[in-house]
Design a protein around this motif. Structure first.
Motif, PDB file in Angstrom:
ATOM      1  N   ALA A   1    -109.020 -31.821 -36.511  1.00  0.00           N
ATOM      2  CA  ALA A   1    -107.938 -30.898 -36.862  1.00  0.00           C
ATOM      3  C   ALA A   1    -106.563 -31.092 -36.387  1.00  0.00           C
ATOM      4  O   ALA A   1    -105.508 -30.853 -36.980  1.00  0.00           O
ATOM      5  CB  ALA A   1    -108.364 -29.440 -36.301  1.00  0.00           C
ATOM      6  N   HIS A   2    -106.473 -31.804 -35.255  1.00  0.00           N
ATOM      7  CA  HIS A   2    -105.226 -32.503 -34.743  1.00  0.00           C
ATOM      8  C   HIS A   2    -104.495 -33.486 -35.682  1.00  0.00           C
ATOM      9  O   HIS A   2    -103.263 -33.309 -35.822  1.00  0.00           O
ATOM     10  CB  HIS A   2    -105.493 -32.900 -33.339  1.00  0.00           C
ATOM     11  CG  HIS A   2    -104.164 -33.436 -32.722  1.00  0.00           C
ATOM     12  ND1 HIS A   2    -103.237 -33.067 -32.235  1.00  0.00           N
ATOM     13  CD2 HIS A   2    -103.970 -35.168 -32.738  1.00  0.00           C
ATOM     14  CE1 HIS A   2    -102.294 -33.455 -31.714  1.00  0.00           C
ATOM     15  NE2 HIS A   2    -102.626 -34.904 -31.864  1.00  0.00           N
ATOM     16  N   GLN A   3    -105.417 -34.358 -36.001  1.00  0.00           N
ATOM     17  CA  GLN A   3    -104.878 -35.443 -36.990  1.00  0.00           C
ATOM     18  C   GLN A   3    -104.327 -34.900 -38.463  1.00  0.00           C
ATOM     19  O   GLN A   3    -103.296 -35.250 -38.846  1.00  0.00           O
ATOM     20  CB  GLN A   3    -105.924 -36.486 -37.323  1.00  0.00           C
ATOM     21  CG  GLN A   3    -106.466 -37.069 -36.035  1.00  0.00           C
ATOM     22  CD  GLN A   3    -105.368 -38.122 -35.449  1.00  0.00           C
ATOM     23  OE1 GLN A   3    -104.321 -37.453 -34.537  1.00  0.00           O
ATOM     24  NE2 GLN A   3    -104.942 -39.237 -35.952  1.00  0.00           N
ATOM     25  N   LEU A   4    -104.917 -33.910 -38.819  1.00  0.00           N
ATOM     26  CA  LEU A   4    -104.840 -33.177 -39.976  1.00  0.00           C
ATOM     27  C   LEU A   4    -103.737 -32.480 -39.737  1.00  0.00           C
ATOM     28  O   LEU A   4    -102.544 -32.329 -40.720  1.00  0.00           O
ATOM     29  CB  LEU A   4    -105.645 -32.205 -40.488  1.00  0.00           C
ATOM     30  CG  LEU A   4    -105.540 -31.580 -41.967  1.00  0.00           C
ATOM     31  CD1 LEU A   4    -105.306 -32.326 -42.885  1.00  0.00           C
ATOM     32  CD2 LEU A   4    -106.636 -30.463 -41.902  1.00  0.00           C
ATOM     33  N   ASP A   5    -103.413 -31.645 -38.695  1.00  0.00           N
ATOM     34  CA  ASP A   5    -102.090 -31.153 -38.477  1.00  0.00           C
ATOM     35  C   ASP A   5    -101.110 -31.872 -38.382  1.00  0.00           C
ATOM     36  O   ASP A   5     -99.762 -31.432 -39.081  1.00  0.00           O
ATOM     37  CB  ASP A   5    -102.304 -30.068 -37.154  1.00  0.00           C
ATOM     38  CG  ASP A   5    -100.923 -29.213 -36.894  1.00  0.00           C
ATOM     39  OD1 ASP A   5    -100.859 -28.666 -37.705  1.00  0.00           O
ATOM     40  OD2 ASP A   5    -100.460 -29.550 -35.708  1.00  0.00           O
ATOM     41  N   ARG A   6    -101.016 -33.063 -37.779  1.00  0.00           N
ATOM     42  CA  ARG A   6     -99.921 -33.962 -37.581  1.00  0.00           C
ATOM     43  C   ARG A   6     -99.669 -34.412 -39.065  1.00  0.00           C
ATOM     44  O   ARG A   6     -98.167 -34.836 -39.331  1.00  0.00           O
ATOM     45  CB  ARG A   6    -100.256 -35.023 -36.759  1.00  0.00           C
ATOM     46  CG  ARG A   6    -100.551 -34.770 -35.373  1.00  0.00           C
ATOM     47  CD  ARG A   6    -100.450 -36.078 -34.344  1.00  0.00           C
ATOM     48  NE  ARG A   6     -99.476 -36.850 -34.469  1.00  0.00           N
ATOM     49  CZ  ARG A   6     -99.821 -38.003 -33.948  1.00  0.00           C
ATOM     50  NH1 ARG A   6    -100.610 -38.773 -33.375  1.00  0.00           N
ATOM     51  NH2 ARG A   6     -98.544 -38.827 -33.869  1.00  0.00           N
ATOM     52  N   ALA A   7    -100.546 -34.677 -39.867  1.00  0.00           N
ATOM     53  CA  ALA A   7    -100.191 -35.306 -41.040  1.00  0.00           C
ATOM     54  C   ALA A   7     -99.617 -34.449 -42.240  1.00  0.00           C
ATOM     55  O   ALA A   7     -98.902 -34.623 -42.739  1.00  0.00           O
ATOM     56  CB  ALA A   7    -101.396 -35.907 -41.819  1.00  0.00           C
ATOM     57  N   MET A   8    -100.074 -33.169 -41.860  1.00  0.00           N
ATOM     58  CA  MET A   8     -99.235 -31.933 -42.696  1.00  0.00           C
ATOM     59  C   MET A   8     -98.019 -32.159 -42.173  1.00  0.00           C
ATOM     60  O   MET A   8     -97.174 -31.655 -43.270  1.00  0.00           O
ATOM     61  CB  MET A   8    -100.229 -30.929 -42.601  1.00  0.00           C
ATOM     62  CG  MET A   8    -101.503 -30.839 -43.393  1.00  0.00           C
ATOM     63  SD  MET A   8    -102.253 -29.035 -43.568  1.00  0.00           S
ATOM     64  CE  MET A   8    -101.056 -28.400 -44.495  1.00  0.00           C
ATOM     65  N   GLN A   9     -97.664 -31.956 -41.103  1.00  0.00           N
ATOM     66  CA  GLN A   9     -96.352 -31.660 -40.794  1.00  0.00           C
ATOM     67  C   GLN A   9     -95.474 -32.951 -41.140  1.00  0.00           C
ATOM     68  O   GLN A   9     -94.432 -32.621 -41.684  1.00  0.00           O
ATOM     69  CB  GLN A   9     -96.167 -31.829 -39.021  1.00  0.00           C
ATOM     70  CG  GLN A   9     -96.905 -30.803 -38.426  1.00  0.00           C
ATOM     71  CD  GLN A   9     -96.709 -30.654 -36.866  1.00  0.00           C
ATOM     72  OE1 GLN A   9     -95.633 -31.345 -36.480  1.00  0.00           O
ATOM     73  NE2 GLN A   9     -97.350 -30.117 -36.115  1.00  0.00           N
ATOM     74  N   ARG A  10     -95.970 -34.005 -41.243  1.00  0.00           N
ATOM     75  CA  ARG A  10     -95.188 -35.202 -41.886  1.00  0.00           C
ATOM     76  C   ARG A  10     -94.858 -34.899 -43.477  1.00  0.00           C
ATOM     77  O   ARG A  10     -93.953 -35.084 -43.715  1.00  0.00           O
ATOM     78  CB  ARG A  10     -95.816 -36.574 -41.568  1.00  0.00           C
ATOM     79  CG  ARG A  10     -95.994 -37.204 -40.133  1.00  0.00           C
ATOM     80  CD  ARG A  10     -96.314 -38.615 -40.216  1.00  0.00           C
ATOM     81  NE  ARG A  10     -97.613 -38.807 -40.866  1.00  0.00           N
ATOM     82  CZ  ARG A  10     -98.817 -38.831 -39.957  1.00  0.00           C
ATOM     83  NH1 ARG A  10     -98.719 -38.529 -38.678  1.00  0.00           N
ATOM     84  NH2 ARG A  10     -99.811 -38.987 -40.577  1.00  0.00           N
ATOM     85  N   HIS A  11     -95.748 -34.569 -43.955  1.00  0.00           N
ATOM     86  CA  HIS A  11     -95.716 -34.212 -45.277  1.00  0.00           C
ATOM     87  C   HIS A  11     -94.766 -33.004 -45.759  1.00  0.00           C
ATOM     88  O   HIS A  11     -94.082 -33.019 -46.515  1.00  0.00           O
ATOM     89  CB  HIS A  11     -97.084 -33.912 -46.045  1.00  0.00           C
ATOM     90  CG  HIS A  11     -97.773 -35.480 -46.299  1.00  0.00           C
ATOM     91  ND1 HIS A  11     -97.632 -36.153 -47.235  1.00  0.00           N
ATOM     92  CD2 HIS A  11     -98.983 -35.891 -45.474  1.00  0.00           C
ATOM     93  CE1 HIS A  11     -98.310 -37.394 -47.259  1.00  0.00           C
ATOM     94  NE2 HIS A  11     -99.202 -37.377 -46.290  1.00  0.00           N
ATOM     95  N   MET A  12     -95.096 -31.802 -44.802  1.00  0.00           N
ATOM     96  CA  MET A  12     -94.142 -30.807 -45.146  1.00  0.00           C
ATOM     97  C   MET A  12     -92.779 -31.374 -44.900  1.00  0.00           C
ATOM     98  O   MET A  12     -91.625 -30.774 -45.599  1.00  0.00           O
ATOM     99  CB  MET A  12     -94.631 -29.675 -43.938  1.00  0.00           C
ATOM    100  CG  MET A  12     -95.974 -29.152 -44.161  1.00  0.00           C
ATOM    101  SD  MET A  12     -95.845 -28.027 -45.840  1.00  0.00           S
ATOM    102  CE  MET A  12     -95.122 -26.516 -45.315  1.00  0.00           C
ATOM    103  N   VAL A  13     -92.407 -32.028 -43.842  1.00  0.00           N
ATOM    104  CA  VAL A  13     -91.053 -32.597 -43.520  1.00  0.00           C
ATOM    105  C   VAL A  13     -90.544 -33.172 -44.761  1.00  0.00           C
ATOM    106  O   VAL A  13     -89.379 -33.106 -45.238  1.00  0.00           O
ATOM    107  CB  VAL A  13     -90.878 -33.338 -42.414  1.00  0.00           C
ATOM    108  CG1 VAL A  13     -89.389 -33.899 -42.205  1.00  0.00           C
ATOM    109  CG2 VAL A  13     -91.193 -32.279 -41.375  1.00  0.00           C
TER     110      VAL A  13
END
Length: 254
Positions: free
Chosen positions: A223-235
């Motif tokens: 969940a933590h890794q997915l959240d970080r990856a989603m933040q990068r893609h959202m930016v």
């Protein structure tokens, strides 16, 4: 026919007898025999229909492993009977329950019916995936967090389509990820206790807690890794959107 777990997602599913036989590799005749001899827990009954779940599938795998090791059906029946009574080798039952998410679930809030025809394609896919349940001809979401978001939306269908898109696009990846996590749990358990170790009765709580912790840790890290990856893609998505506006010489309406 109840759809098997691999149709839309890989969560806890329910199976008719024939589905369970096909997925487990155990004949329907043997499943009935196991049930009659006390090896297999009774299925959930709804009218004249019987439904099995992933826990029954886990029990069948355990039965097959014990048979391959030379245990007789009578021995296995006694083994499961003693486990149900909380005697001796109840450790293995605790381990199975930990793997399947055996921690008691918090009380769920009252289900809110979705504004969705239970017979439509989206509803059937949600049911197959285990993300929805049908009660009194009304459909409601089973996951509290998802339900809280969707039931307050003014356009529920678009949210549901988003859910189903995520399910469809991650199905293979999720299954592979789950297999890797289970393999990591097996390796961690073997590193601590040794390969093929059978817990002693006095180790039941310790082993069940350890496996449950490993399972929860794996899910938390993902969940933590997915959240970080989603933040990068959202930016990145926001940046691309902004750049697109600038490129098109966007001007506010006067």
């Amino acid at each position: 026919m109840v759809a098997p777990a691999d149709v839309w997602c890989t969560g806890l599913a329910e199976y008719r007898l024939d589905d369970l036989a096909r997925i487990s590799g155990v004949s329907a005749r043997n499943i009935r025999a196991y049930r009659e001899r006390g090896l297999l827990d009774p299925p959930r009954r709804q009218g004249r229909s019987a439904y099995y779940d992933d826990y029954h599938l886990s029990q069948l795998k355990t039965i097959n492993q014990l048979l391959r090791k030379g245990f007789t059906s009578a021995h296995i029946a006694e083994f499961f009977a003693r486990m149900r009574e909380g005697h001796d080798l109840a450790a293995i039952l605790g381990v199975q329950q930990a793997i399947l998410g055996g921690k008691p679930e918090p009380a769920r809030p009252a289900a809110v019916a979705l504004d969705l025809d239970p017979g439509c394609d989206e509803a059937q896919r949600l049911l197959s995936c285990g993300l929805a349940e049908l009660k009194a001809d009304s459909l409601s979401l089973t996951h509290p967090g998802i339900a809280e978001i969707v039931t307050h939306a003014t356009d529920q269908r678009s949210y549901i389509q988003m859910i189903l898109r995520v399910v469809a696009s991650t199905e293979g990846t999720i299954d592979e990820l789950a297999a890797n996590l289970v393999a990591a749990i097996e390796d961690a358990f073997a590193a601590r206790y040794g390969a093929g170790y059978v817990p002693r009765p006095d180790e039941a709580d310790e082993v069940a807690a350890l496996i449950s912790d490993y399972r929860d840790l794996g899910m938390a890290v993902v969940a933590h890794q997915l959240d970080r990856a989603m933040q990068r893609h959202m930016v990145s998505a926001v940046s691309n959107y902004t750049a697109g506006i600038a490129t098109n010489d966007w001007k506010p309406t006067e």
